[in-house]
Design an enzyme around this catalytic site. Sequence first.
Site, short mmCIF file in Angstrom:
data_model
loop_
_atom_site.label_atom_id
_atom_site.label_comp_id
_atom_site.label_asym_id
_atom_site.label_seq_id
_atom_site.Cartn_x
_atom_site.Cartn_y
_atom_site.Cartn_z
N GLU A 67 0.83 -1.20 0.00
CA GLU A 67 0.00 0.00 0.00
C GLU A 67 0.86 1.26 0.00
OE1 GLU A 67 -3.68 0.23 0.09
OE2 GLU A 67 -2.82 2.07 -0.69
N ASP A 81 1.18 4.03 -2.97
CA ASP A 81 0.68 5.40 -2.78
C ASP A 81 1.74 6.44 -3.16
OD1 ASP A 81 -1.72 4.43 -1.86
OD2 ASP A 81 -1.25 4.68 0.27
N SER A 97 -7.19 1.48 -3.99
CA SER A 97 -6.01 2.00 -3.29
C SER A 97 -5.17 2.88 -4.20
CB SER A 97 -5.12 0.84 -2.85
OG SER A 97 -5.62 0.25 -1.69
N ASP A 114 -16.87 11.03 -18.07
CA ASP A 114 -17.93 10.11 -17.67
C ASP A 114 -17.57 8.69 -18.10
OD1 ASP A 114 -20.30 9.15 -16.75
OD2 ASP A 114 -21.57 10.13 -18.27
N ILE A 115 -17.67 7.76 -17.18
CA ILE A 115 -17.37 6.35 -17.50
C ILE A 115 -18.71 5.63 -17.68
CG2 ILE A 115 -16.26 4.23 -16.70
CD1 ILE A 115 -14.32 6.57 -17.24
#
Length: 673
Positions: free
Chosen positions: A317, A321, A590, A631-632
């Site tokens: 993680e 990040d 994540s 827009d998806i």
Amino acid sequence: MRFLLLPLLAAALEPTVGRSVLPATHVVHEKRDLAGTGRWVKEDRVQPHVKLPNRIGLKQNEAALAGAQRWLMEAAHPASEQYGQHWTQEEVVEAFRPSADAVDQVLEWISETAGIAKHRITHTDNKAWLAFDAKAEQLETLLHATYYEHHDAADGRVMISCDKYHLPSHIRPHIDYITPGVKGIHVHSDELHKRSWKPEHHGGHGEHGGPFGWQPPKHRPAPHMPKYGNELATCDVAITPACIQALYDFEPLSPYAEVSPNNSMGIFEEGDFYAQEDLDSFFTNFTSYVPNGTHPKLDSIDGGQAPIANISEAGGESDLDFELAIPIIYPQTTTLYQTDDLYYAEGGNGTQSGIFNTFLDAIDGSYCTYAAYGENGNDPVLDPTYPDPNGYKGQLMCGIYKPTNVISISYGEQEQDLPAYYQQRQCNEFLKLGLQGVSIFVASGDTGVGGLSNDGTANGCLRNGTVFSPTQPNSCPWLTNVGATKVYPGRTVYEPESAVVDPAGQPYRGAYSSGGGFSNIFPIPDYQSDAIAGYFENYNPPYPYYFDGQYNGTNGLYNRNGRGIPDVAANGDNIATYVGGEFTLEGGTSASSPIFAALVTRINEERIKAGKGPVGFINPVLYNHPEVLNDIVNGTNPGCGTDGFSCSPGWDPVTGLGTPNYPKMLKLFMSLP
Ligand SMILES: *[C@@H]1O[C@H](CO)[C@@H](O)[C@H](O)[C@H]1NC(C)=O
Ligand SMILES: *[C@@H]1O[C@H](CO)[C@@H](O)[C@H](O)[C@H]1NC(C)=O
Ligand SMILES: *[C@@H]1O[C@H](CO)[C@@H](O)[C@H](O)[C@H]1NC(C)=O
Ligand SMILES: *[C@@H]1O[C@H](CO)[C@@H](O)[C@H](O)[C@H]1NC(C)=O
Ligand SMILES: *[C@@H]1O[C@H](CO)[C@@H](O)[C@H](O)[C@H]1NC(C)=O
Ligand SMILES: *[C@@H]1O[C@H](CO)[C@@H](O)[C@H](O)[C@H]1NC(C)=O
Ligand SMILES: *[C@@H]1O[C@H](CO)[C@@H](O)[C@H](O)[C@H]1NC(C)=O
Ligand SMILES: *[C@@H]1O[C@H](CO)[C@@H](O)[C@H](O)[C@H]1NC(C)=O
């Protein structure tokens, strides 16, 4: 602000409770149904003389809570004349302090009903809690409750809680919730049969099977792909910084650019640690404009330390990040909120808490609980106790860091794992950070409309694995949650992305789909109501539904009037990373959260240069201007044995309003005061 008190408030009056008759003046305050989760097995009633550490969360100033949503909209709605006028921390503390009169009434009630002298009751520094020790029989009398020991089928621990408890009607408006109540406390079984017990430590919520696990990014070894470099041709295989730039239409800053010292980007981590060598390998291969050694400023919270010395123990993680955020914002800096000492971060000696309280304590002193209650100075009930004999020896950190303008959080739980009051209380804190101009981004979860299968339910879903299970904290309306998109094989960065669906069988650990749905606790906030209404009107999902969070297993699969999740989306699959010295591809919302958060950090930088403040809570602006997002319209978020919801034109509970169009977002936010 008004919250639904659901689904905890069932039958108002009960004829008898335990041995005593329930007076007509009392009503159920909290009620919880642990049956059907299969996890908590009710055992003996707690012996009358067992001493329990009690905490009463006082409701914050009623007028303030009623006004808070309006205040936030004044500061964050694009049509407001006060747009961008944020509050100071002192103004927030003052506005939310519980009234002295309310505290007096509660003290009076405890001392008269349970015979506990007022001087034995501690009132915390932030004025939000009352704390005292009481025997089980005293609490049962006070709350018209019956306390039981419960065996945790998941890890064998013992928890004390009641199925419901009652308060006098005139006291109820002053109290958020009480522990032990429906929210239990953990004890060691051998202690229960002594006259009093010394509560164990708790906290943490490691990845080792508890319900409170964070969502680790899913990763797999990279195929033998010699070199991705910055080729856009392979973005359907591996997402590199160049792919992200092409997708969202921005370029890196000049490494020599002058940047504000006050606009570092904050990232929350717990129990997972970056390795400098991994970051360096990443910079070397993908972003030569970032020199080796570039690292976050460490804001260590309660003993949290990073980086990790042994690269084999680096966390997926944390590495992910920073490998995403730094290339987007460099030479701007990152700030790492590494939270909790190793003992708690890895699960402590039993776990019970939600995961953000010590973090919120550290960046907002008004959230701190008073830590000195209980034997040996520990507070075992809600949060890790500091000083920690097994770790950090300092006091609990309260308000020692000024929050950064933007904070990204890729950790979460399911709503069902914590009582509604607990989440509402935490959500109010996110609102207060919004008032102070802080933007908070949270990963929307990696399990579609369901939850993690290890949280005590068969498949991470409610009611025997049928009802959708929303995630927290992103069901809180006062932060921005981020779903995940993907460039599917054969597609390019110049075509629209789709929602991530990686069913089992793909080379990840288990199925992955972008978290979304509707909260069972929080109602639809005003800024989102048109978007949700449009979705139901034009693209009504094919599932039965219920209202007000009142699911019962047969009346529907999702809450028709709950806060919709997520708000926005960004890429979250096949992300090129170095972890533990190896090149790997990672997937997870994540990844989506730090990407979006980093772009907002860039926007804040431009605003600061132009003499403006940070954007703060961005949802009201984005819902008013969906045209600044891509827009998806393709994809779903399967879970609970269904296909989940479907992407559609406009907002949808899969990818929200869509992915960033950086130039359009920048132009819009620069046009606001
Ligand atoms: C769950 O399913 C089992 C077996 O079908 C059934 O006996 C039980 O009543 C169900 N529980 C709930 C809460 O629906
Ligand atoms: C990283 O760079 C080295 C040296 O150019 C190269 O050999 C290696 O294949 C690169 N790795 C990736 C994953 O691109
Ligand atoms: C950064 O913040 C400090 C302290 O609040 C302030 O004195 C300084 O002027 C700020 N610098 C810039 C460039 O905004
Ligand atoms: C930067 O660090 C990486 C990883 O340790 C290493 O491979 C590379 O040679 C270093 N580059 C420089 C210029 O030191
Ligand atoms: C580094 O961590 C790995 C995995 O936990 C362990 O096997 C190894 O012994 C550690 N190396 C050192 C030098 O501590
Ligand atoms: C956990 O608590 C039990 C009982 O108090 C104790 O025996 C054990 O040593 C503790 N474990 C750790 C790791 O502190
Ligand atoms: C669930 O709710 C529906 C609608 O309110 C009701 O008709 C049904 O009887 C309820 N089922 C149970 C098991 O309570
Ligand atoms: C639409 O999404 C599905 C996965 O749900 C994917 O397989 C497909 O390739 C996507 N289509 C386009 C045109 O991107």
